[in-house]
Design an enzyme around this catalytic site. Structure first.
Site, short mmCIF file in Angstrom:
data_model
loop_
_atom_site.label_atom_id
_atom_site.label_comp_id
_atom_site.label_asym_id
_atom_site.label_seq_id
_atom_site.Cartn_x
_atom_site.Cartn_y
_atom_site.Cartn_z
CB SER A 74 9.04 -8.42 -48.61
OG SER A 74 8.83 -8.59 -50.01
CE1 TYR A 132 10.37 -2.92 -49.11
CE2 TYR A 132 10.01 -4.99 -50.27
CZ TYR A 132 9.61 -4.06 -49.32
OH TYR A 132 8.48 -4.27 -48.59
#
Length: 273
Positions: free
Chosen positions: A136, A149
């Site tokens: 990501s 995350y």
């Protein structure tokens, strides 16, 4: 008895029931790979260009059984795309218990490590293989209220780069693809924090609202799928790919003054300076 090795390149894509995983599996199948997708839960009915298999990346037994079954069927694994993962909805880091933190890491990072360890012996025997990890943009540019995350995706990036150096001489390459906002069902199924605190409620709600606004116009998962195919086919792949908006975010991370970047992030998320 092991089958004769397939003449097609064999690809295994985790988390392929929807979103980036499904788009990637379909794109690889269209490009000529024989693709197997996986899902922890039963995949919804529908026409696909690839076969779906059950898999829990947090279970050693499930991972080992799947890989052995695939080797019995095909005799080889040429490409692993580690896509399975989940996230926590925007929340202060303090608002997730240690159990929730462990659960996110167990899937997003340790699940990826487990899958990698399972396929590497066969790839070493083949003296060829490629592993593409879906990271990501938060793995190089963290954002507030997404700390857990972001931490898992930093771990994925570091693991991927280190592993690639170790495996190159064995004919195996490791790549991490790091998209930014992607309009997929993943974003609609984020877990709520399990230890919410009133002190973070207003900011958390504001960040979540802003994320939903951005996602309306965000790229679809096919943008990531195209980059995965590019990385899979490249004779000399890059270590890290940043598709779409993530490419601009990486440029800002590299060249923008830290103070300017910091202020820009807070301004975009409607946070006080």
């Amino acid at each position: 008895m092991q089958n004769t090795p397939s003449t097609q390149n064999i690809a295994l894509v985790t988390g392929a029931s929807s979103g980036i995983g499904q788009a990637t599996a379909e794109r690889l199948a269209q490009a000529g790979y024989k693709v197997y997708g996986t899902s922890r839960r039963a995949a919804p009915a529908g026409r696909r260009g690839f076969e779906m298999l059950p898999l829990d990346v947090t279970s050693d037994d499930s991972v080992d059984a799947l890989v052995q079954d695939l080797l019995r069927r095909e005799g080889r694994i040429d490409l692993l795309v580690n896509n399975a993962g989940f996230g926590v909805a925007p929340a202060g880091a303090e608002e997730s218990s240690l159990d929730q933190a462990r659960a996110v890491f167990e899937t997003n990072f340790f699940g990826l490590v487990r899958m990698t360890r399972a396929v590497l012996p066969q790839m070493r025997r083949q003296q060829a293989g490629r592993i593409i990890n879906i990271g990501s943009a938060l793995g190089f540019l963290p954002m507030p209220y997404m700390a857990l995350y972001a931490a898992t995706k930093h771990a994925v990036a570091g693991y991927s780069e280190s592993l690639d150096h170790e495996l190159r001489t064995l004919g195996i390459r490791v790549v991490v693809v790091e998209p930014a906002y992607i309009n997929t069902p993943f974003e609609a199924n984020l877990l709520p924090p399990d230890a919410p605190l009133e002190v973070y409620r207003e900011a958390r709600t504001g960040v979540e609202k802003r994320m939903k606004e951005v996602l309306v116009g965000a790229d679809g998962p096919e943008v990531v799928a195209a980059v995965v195919l590019q990385a899979a086919r490249a004779a000399r792949p890059q270590l890290r790919y940043a598709p779409g908006l993530a490419g601009r975010m990486r440029w800002l991370r590299r060249f923008a003054p830290a103070g300017v970047l910091d202020a820009g992030i807070r301004r975009d998320l409607r946070l006080q300076a």
